[in-house]
Design an enzyme around this catalytic site. Structure first.
Site, mmCIF file in Angstrom:
data_model
loop_
_atom_site.group_PDB
_atom_site.id
_atom_site.type_symbol
_atom_site.label_atom_id
_atom_site.label_comp_id
_atom_site.label_asym_id
_atom_site.label_seq_id
_atom_site.Cartn_x
_atom_site.Cartn_y
_atom_site.Cartn_z
ATOM 1 N N SER A 252 14.115 38.772 67.207
ATOM 2 C CA SER A 252 14.231 39.842 68.194
ATOM 3 C C SER A 252 14.870 41.042 67.506
ATOM 4 C CB SER A 252 15.085 39.396 69.374
ATOM 5 O OG SER A 252 16.420 39.258 68.947
ATOM 6 N N LYS A 253 14.856 42.144 68.220
ATOM 7 C CA LYS A 253 15.448 43.348 67.639
ATOM 8 C C LYS A 253 16.903 43.108 67.241
ATOM 9 C CE LYS A 253 14.132 45.657 71.002
ATOM 10 N NZ LYS A 253 14.393 46.536 72.140
ATOM 11 N N GLN A 254 17.590 42.270 68.074
ATOM 12 C CA GLN A 254 19.021 42.059 67.856
ATOM 13 C C GLN A 254 19.320 41.343 66.537
ATOM 14 O OE1 GLN A 254 17.532 41.605 70.913
ATOM 15 N NE2 GLN A 254 18.407 43.535 71.621
#
Ligand code: GLU
Ligand code: ZN
Length: 303
Positions: A252-254
């Site tokens: 994910s972006k995180q």
């Protein structure tokens, strides 16, 4: 003429960021399966969870799909333009007694779980991020006096055990009543839930086959129950392995998912194909690669 329903597949990204290696795997598998079945392939932008959206992400996703040659049929549909249809579906469930208003807050649901578990808090009842507490059915038989409705929930049938054969993961069974409970159709903030929107749209678009990441395997039983409550046909499912980040979490972006480098589409596609268990294709042109991959997918996976 065949009596089977013609194949319609779809890719349904949420525009929360650019396509990354993980979402490409789902897009590619779904595209290949549709092409291998001589079916149609649709793209649906799932832009109803407005707080999670990133401006420009939808356009960037479509652009990346084009660059990878994953061309879609018809024009993409946008969930933000379908709110009326979701409202109509919810109303029809309410009128059949299959949906009801709920006043509970998240912490009330968590508390009621703790009080019914022997010994109080256990690993499964702690408020771990991302772990949902099954809804105990507090508002099933009517609102408590003085409380106003926050959300709308599906009234599950009893029992609510769903079985299906996933084309990748094999035989699946979920007891939705015990694991999830009556689930939310419209959220307290007024937004329609992903589960409702996806079921209404898959039906409206005539989807026959859902191919997506295995992170959504746990939603499938809910969607099947909801589809049945709405009188819709069952779909076929294939949940392909998700790409994990170095920390073992879903990419994910995180945790550092980066947009794919579309300057080298064949390289990106070979990588995604490898994740689906296929060795790289020797084809170096995009069209050649897609044709070869479709042939190989059809041989191994299209049954
Ligand atoms: N919009 C969902 C996501 O991006 C996928 C929905 C689906 O394929 O059913 O995670
Ligand atoms: Zn409630």
């Amino acid at each position: 003429m065949s009596h089977q329903t013609a194949y319609v597949g779809r890719f349904a990204p949420s525009p929360t960021g650019p396509l990354h290696a993980g979402s490409i795997v789902a897009a590619l598998a779904s595209w290949l399966d549709a092409r291998a079945h001589h079916g149609r392939w649709l793209v649906r932008i799932e832009d109803i969870d407005t707080p999670r959206e990133q401006p420009g992400a939808a356009e960037s996703i479509l652009q990346t799909l084009r660059q990878l040659g994953l061309v879609w049929d018809d024009s993409p549909s946008w969930q933000s333009q379908r709110l009326e249809a979701y409202g109509t579906a919810l109303k029809s469930l309410v009128s059949k007694g299959l949906a009801y208003p709920c006043t509970c807050t998240r912490s009330e649901i968590a508390d009621s779980q703790r009080s019914v578990m022997p010994g109080g808090s256990s690993a499964s009842t702690q408020s771990v991020r991302g772990v949902e507490h099954p809804y105990p059915g507090t508002c099933r038989d009517g609102l408590r006096p003085g409380r106003t409705a926050r959300s709308w929930r599906l009234r599950l049938p009893d029992p609510a055990i769903v079985q299906f054969n996933d084309r990748w993961q094999g035989w699946q069974q979920q007891d939705v009543a015990n694991e999830v409970g009556d689930f939310v159709l419209q959220r307290a903030d007024g937004l329609f839930a992903y589960q409702l929107a996806v079921v209404v749209d898959d039906s409206a678009q005539g989807i026959t086959d859902v191919i997506r990441g295995a992170d959504l395997l746990g939603s499938t039983a809910r969607q099947r129950l909801l589809g049945r409550a709405l009188g819709l046909a069952d779909l076929r499912y294939m949940h392909v392995p998700v790409v994990l980040a170095e920390d073992g979490e879903k990419l994910s972006k995180q945790n550092g998912a980066i947009a794919v480098d579309t300057r080298h589409p064949v390289k990106v596609l070979n990588q995604a194909f490898g994740h689906l268990g296929f060795g790289p294709s020797a084809e170096s042109s995009l069209d050649g690669w897609l044709a070869d991959a479709t042939r190989r997918w059809a041989e191994l996976r299209s049954a």
